[in-house]
Motif scaffolding. Structure first.
Motif, PDB file in Angstrom:
ATOM      1  N   LEU A 116      41.484   7.571 115.452  1.00 43.57           N
ATOM      2  CA  LEU A 116      41.093   7.224 116.684  1.00 43.57           C
ATOM      3  C   LEU A 116      42.144   6.492 117.629  1.00 43.57           C
ATOM      4  CD1 LEU A 116      37.647   6.179 115.652  1.00 43.57           C
ATOM      5  CD2 LEU A 116      38.293   8.282 116.845  1.00 43.57           C
ATOM      6  N   HIS A 117      41.683   6.184 118.855  1.00 44.76           N
ATOM      7  CA  HIS A 117      42.522   5.302 119.871  1.00 44.76           C
ATOM      8  C   HIS A 117      44.027   5.653 119.889  1.00 44.76           C
ATOM      9  CE1 HIS A 117      39.001   2.857 119.426  1.00 44.76           C
ATOM     10  NE2 HIS A 117      38.989   2.639 118.030  1.00 44.76           N
ATOM     11  N   THR A 118      44.275   6.833 119.993  1.00 43.72           N
ATOM     12  CA  THR A 118      45.572   7.107 120.013  1.00 43.72           C
ATOM     13  C   THR A 118      46.325   6.692 121.370  1.00 43.72           C
ATOM     14  OG1 THR A 118      44.844   9.279 121.328  1.00 43.72           O
ATOM     15  CG2 THR A 118      44.891   9.442 118.922  1.00 43.72           C
ATOM     16  N   ALA A 122      49.557   4.493 120.692  1.00 42.70           N
ATOM     17  CA  ALA A 122      50.873   4.945 121.354  1.00 42.70           C
ATOM     18  C   ALA A 122      51.564   3.904 122.230  1.00 42.70           C
ATOM     19  CB  ALA A 122      51.005   6.225 122.268  1.00 42.70           C
ATOM     20  N   LEU A 123      50.716   3.172 122.844  1.00 41.34           N
ATOM     21  CA  LEU A 123      51.312   2.023 123.601  1.00 41.34           C
ATOM     22  C   LEU A 123      51.966   0.972 122.696  1.00 41.34           C
ATOM     23  CD1 LEU A 123      48.697   1.807 126.600  1.00 41.34           C
ATOM     24  CD2 LEU A 123      50.992   2.367 126.737  1.00 41.34           C
ATOM     25  N   GLU A 124      51.044   0.573 121.845  1.00 43.05           N
ATOM     26  CA  GLU A 124      51.580  -0.514 120.847  1.00 43.05           C
ATOM     27  C   GLU A 124      52.798  -0.119 120.031  1.00 43.05           C
ATOM     28  OE1 GLU A 124      47.227  -2.051 120.007  1.00 43.05           O
ATOM     29  OE2 GLU A 124      48.049  -0.996 118.600  1.00 43.05           O
ATOM     30  N   THR A 125      52.961   1.268 119.793  1.00 43.15           N
ATOM     31  CA  THR A 125      54.059   1.705 118.965  1.00 43.15           C
ATOM     32  C   THR A 125      55.392   1.705 119.835  1.00 43.15           C
ATOM     33  OG1 THR A 125      52.557   2.781 117.914  1.00 43.15           O
ATOM     34  CG2 THR A 125      55.004   3.395 117.299  1.00 43.15           C
ATOM     35  N   GLY A 126      55.096   1.976 121.220  1.00 33.58           N
ATOM     36  CA  GLY A 126      55.982   1.843 122.231  1.00 33.58           C
ATOM     37  C   GLY A 126      56.875   3.357 122.173  1.00 33.58           C
ATOM     38  N   GLU A 157      54.322   0.754 133.134  1.00 37.90           N
ATOM     39  CA  GLU A 157      53.181   0.285 133.563  1.00 37.90           C
ATOM     40  C   GLU A 157      51.961   0.712 133.119  1.00 37.90           C
ATOM     41  OE1 GLU A 157      55.596   2.086 135.144  1.00 37.90           O
ATOM     42  OE2 GLU A 157      54.694   3.231 136.472  1.00 37.90           O
ATOM     43  N   ASP A 158      52.133   1.671 131.986  1.00 45.35           N
ATOM     44  CA  ASP A 158      50.783   2.591 131.865  1.00 45.35           C
ATOM     45  C   ASP A 158      49.938   1.427 131.047  1.00 45.35           C
ATOM     46  OD1 ASP A 158      50.579   5.201 132.170  1.00 45.35           O
ATOM     47  OD2 ASP A 158      52.083   5.717 130.694  1.00 45.35           O
ATOM     48  N   THR A 159      48.680   2.040 131.244  1.00 42.96           N
ATOM     49  CA  THR A 159      47.598   1.077 130.517  1.00 42.96           C
ATOM     50  C   THR A 159      46.932   2.116 129.576  1.00 42.96           C
ATOM     51  OG1 THR A 159      45.756   1.788 132.210  1.00 42.96           O
ATOM     52  CG2 THR A 159      47.102  -0.413 132.418  1.00 42.96           C
ATOM     53  N   GLU A 160      46.218   1.974 128.807  1.00 43.02           N
ATOM     54  CA  GLU A 160      45.355   2.938 127.874  1.00 43.02           C
ATOM     55  C   GLU A 160      44.746   4.063 128.966  1.00 43.02           C
ATOM     56  OE1 GLU A 160      42.347   2.514 124.751  1.00 43.02           O
ATOM     57  OE2 GLU A 160      43.300   0.532 124.793  1.00 43.02           O
ATOM     58  N   VAL A 167      47.221  12.658 129.804  1.00 44.52           N
ATOM     59  CA  VAL A 167      47.279  13.419 128.789  1.00 44.52           C
ATOM     60  C   VAL A 167      46.137  14.397 128.828  1.00 44.52           C
ATOM     61  CG1 VAL A 167      46.508  13.320 126.244  1.00 44.52           C
ATOM     62  CG2 VAL A 167      48.350  11.589 126.974  1.00 44.52           C
ATOM     63  N   GLN A 168      44.977  13.867 129.533  1.00 41.66           N
ATOM     64  CA  GLN A 168      43.695  14.730 129.627  1.00 41.66           C
ATOM     65  C   GLN A 168      44.073  15.891 130.576  1.00 41.66           C
ATOM     66  OE1 GLN A 168      39.671  13.674 129.908  1.00 41.66           O
ATOM     67  NE2 GLN A 168      39.916  13.841 127.680  1.00 41.66           N
TER      68      GLN A 168
END
Ligand code: GRF
Length: 214
Positions: A116-118, A122-126, A157-160, A167-168
């Motif tokens: 979940l929460h991909t 992805a943002l957290e991992t950089g 500047e991406d947010t979730e 992606v969608q």
């Protein structure tokens, strides 16, 4: 005519993208949701597709729910079962029953970020690239022969939400493509678990690698 059954749990935007794509020789026989309140059910009915709910909460366990769901699905004699935002872990019996004829879409470039929460991860991992994967379903969660992937850049500047949206948009492109290949009988999984897409212009025994998506 090939019959397709689509399982959903929510919005159903992937289901809609598949239903709206022209699939000569195929018919969406039914859309089934494990959540009666899933918005996608109304969307499907609006498209003239039979849509029904089977509430998993009224069953004592996963096995009994899946057994009933299989009965429901099989009453439509599906050639292909499409998981489109279907948020349930599948029992082994279920996976075995539809082996080789069940596709899923996962919102990451597998094998990165299963579960979940991909987009958040992805943002957290950089990572600089993120995306989506269509794969055949095997007993292990989000693992299985990869049919097609699409990558998107991760912007500073991406947010979730903005990343999910990008992606969608790709999901709505690659899932109908994968379904079309399946319906055309062009997908083959080799003994190493790699998927080959038979090129329409190739010799009958010739196989091509899946095209690289931008
Ligand atoms: C998609 O992001 C898909 O990758 C994931 O669940 C989401 C479903 O969205 N498995 P929708 O219901 O198709 O709009």
């Amino acid at each position: 005519m090939k019959n397709i059954v689509i399982l959903i749990s929510g919005r159903g935007s992937n289901m809609e993208a598949i239903a709206r794509s022209v699939l000569p020789g195929a018919k969406i026989a039914a859309v089934i949701s494990n959540r009666p309140e899933a918005k996608g059910l109304e969307v499907a009915r609006g498209l003239g597709i039979e849509a029904l709910a089977l509430d998993h909460k009224i069953f004592p366990d996963r096995e009994s729910f899946d057994a009933r769901l299989m009965q429901e699905i099989d009453s439509f004699a599906p050639d292909l079962l499409v998981l489109a935002g279907y948020m349930r872990i599948l029992s082994d019996d279920f996976v075995r029953h539809y082996s080789g004829r069940m596709l899923n879409i996962h919102p990451s470039l597998l094998p990165s970020f299963t579960g979940l929460h991909t987009h958040r991860r992805a943002l957290e991992t950089g990572v600089r690239l993120h995306g989506a994967t269509v794969h055949f379903v095997t007993p292990d969660l989000d693992v299985g022969p990869i049919v097609i992937q699409a990558a998107v850049p991760v912007l500073p500047e991406d947010t979730e939400e903005t990343l999910a949206e990008r992606v969608q948009a790709q999901e709505h492109r690659i899932y109908p493509q994968a379904v079309r290949w399946f319906v055309e009988g062009r997908l083959e999984v080799d003994t190493t678990g790699h998927v080959h897409v038979r090129d329409a212009s190739a010799a009958p025994d010739g196989w091509s690698v899946p095209p690289v998506e931008p």
